[in-house]
Design an enzyme around this catalytic site. Structure first.
Site, mmCIF file in Angstrom:
data_model
loop_
_atom_site.group_PDB
_atom_site.id
_atom_site.type_symbol
_atom_site.label_atom_id
_atom_site.label_comp_id
_atom_site.label_asym_id
_atom_site.label_seq_id
_atom_site.Cartn_x
_atom_site.Cartn_y
_atom_site.Cartn_z
ATOM 1 N N GLY A 188 0.775 -1.259 -0.053
ATOM 2 C CA GLY A 188 0.059 0.014 -0.020
ATOM 3 C C GLY A 188 0.919 1.352 0.014
ATOM 4 N N GLU B 222 3.474 4.281 6.023
ATOM 5 C CA GLU B 222 2.143 3.159 6.083
ATOM 6 C C GLU B 222 1.374 3.917 4.995
ATOM 7 O OE1 GLU B 222 0.920 0.670 5.522
ATOM 8 O OE2 GLU B 222 -0.250 -0.139 7.025
ATOM 9 N N ASP B 223 0.531 3.328 4.432
ATOM 10 C CA ASP B 223 -0.563 4.071 3.705
ATOM 11 C C ASP B 223 -1.771 4.368 4.598
ATOM 12 O OD1 ASP B 223 -1.636 1.231 4.319
ATOM 13 O OD2 ASP B 223 -2.092 0.845 2.092
ATOM 14 N N ASP C 173 -5.660 1.791 10.348
ATOM 15 C CA ASP C 173 -7.085 1.396 10.416
ATOM 16 C C ASP C 173 -7.272 0.914 11.983
ATOM 17 O OD1 ASP C 173 -9.801 0.618 10.120
ATOM 18 O OD2 ASP C 173 -9.314 -0.897 8.773
ATOM 19 N N GLY D 105 -4.950 -0.428 13.719
ATOM 20 C CA GLY D 105 -3.611 -0.150 14.174
ATOM 21 C C GLY D 105 -2.802 -1.343 14.310
ATOM 22 N N THR E 223 -1.664 -3.408 12.213
ATOM 23 C CA THR E 223 -0.123 -3.685 11.122
ATOM 24 C C THR E 223 0.873 -2.769 11.683
ATOM 25 O OG1 THR E 223 -1.917 -4.069 9.435
ATOM 26 C CG2 THR E 223 0.543 -3.383 8.742
ATOM 27 N N LYS F 185 -7.655 6.052 9.933
ATOM 28 C CA LYS F 185 -9.090 5.716 10.171
ATOM 29 C C LYS F 185 -9.432 5.652 11.933
ATOM 30 C CE LYS F 185 -10.696 3.057 6.607
ATOM 31 N NZ LYS F 185 -11.166 1.889 6.335
ATOM 32 N N ASP G 102 -5.698 -0.104 -2.113
ATOM 33 C CA ASP G 102 -6.258 -1.181 -3.067
ATOM 34 C C ASP G 102 -7.287 -1.743 -2.480
ATOM 35 O OD1 ASP G 102 -5.068 -2.616 -0.777
ATOM 36 O OD2 ASP G 102 -5.411 -4.549 -2.140
ATOM 37 N N ARG H 213 -4.980 0.443 -7.180
ATOM 38 C CA ARG H 213 -3.828 1.026 -6.321
ATOM 39 C C ARG H 213 -3.152 2.030 -7.627
ATOM 40 N NH1 ARG H 213 -1.907 -2.107 -2.193
ATOM 41 N NH2 ARG H 213 -2.353 -4.176 -2.504
#
Ligand code: IMP
Ligand code: MG
Length: 184
Positions: free
Chosen positions: A48, A103-104, A107, A109, A111, A135, A163, A169
């Protein structure tokens, strides 16, 4: 998801390329300032972060090393799995170095937490986080985002590296994928 389904999905523009560009410049200026005189390693989370990272590092005016990790936290659905696994580790020795994770989107958290812990275990002198999007409505792990581009609503967003099922992407702007509200 079949090709027919993907063709019917509706994208709504959320963040235009010009706003993204201004934001990347703002983040790069701040990072360059904060890391002046330090030995920085930028670690992107694939896939990402690839477009965001490529744009960001070209705007930095400090010397740095670039590396990547691939982790899996998402299958081909819009729900975040709670188990994060390392699929491809970086090759750079980060021991004693200042690391910036790129990071992209953050969400739940999970990852980012996993990657930050991994880098600390490798002996990084410091680990900070730069995320294109946040987010916060779905957070499960307490993560600190040191450099943030955008806060986005609780929608599934695609484009500029992000994605859905490995699609979209390549889009230069960021869109909300309608009809795919994220759920748990
Ligand atoms: P987390 O572990 O729940 O924070 O999930 C983070 C990862 O899920 C990110 O690296 C993204 O790849 C993916 N993700 C979360 N939300 C979105 C979204 O709205 N669009 C695309 N990918 C997302
Ligand atoms: Mg990702």
């Amino acid at each position: 998801m079949t090709y027919e389904h993907s063709r019917r999905q509706h994208l709504t523009l959320l963040i235009s390329r010009s706003v993204i560009e201004e934001t990347v410049m703002r983040l790069a200026a701040q990072i360059s300032e904060d890391y002046r005189g330090k030995e920085l390693v930028a670690v992107g989370i694939l896939k990402g972060a690839f477009i965001f990272m490529a744009d960001l590092v070209r705007r930095l005016d400090i010397p740095l090393e670039v590396d990547f990790v691939t982790v899996s936290s998402y299958g081909s659905c819009t729900e975040s799995s709670r188990t994060v696994t390392m699929r491809h580790d970086m090759t750079t020795d980060v021991n004693g170095k200042d690391v910036l994770v790129i990071e992209d989107i953050v969400d739940s958290g999970h990852t980012v937490c996993f990657v930050v812990e991994h880098l600390k275990a490798r002996g990084a002198a410091s680990v900070r986080m730069c995320a294109l999007a946040d987010k916060p409505s779905r957070r499960e792990q307490d993560v600190r985002i040191d450099y943030l581009g955008f806060t986005v609503p609780d929608k599934f967003v695609v484009g500029y590296g992000l994605d859905f099922d490995n699609k979209f992407r390549y889009l230069p702007d960021i869109y909300a994928l309608e009809g795919h509200a994220t759920q748990r």
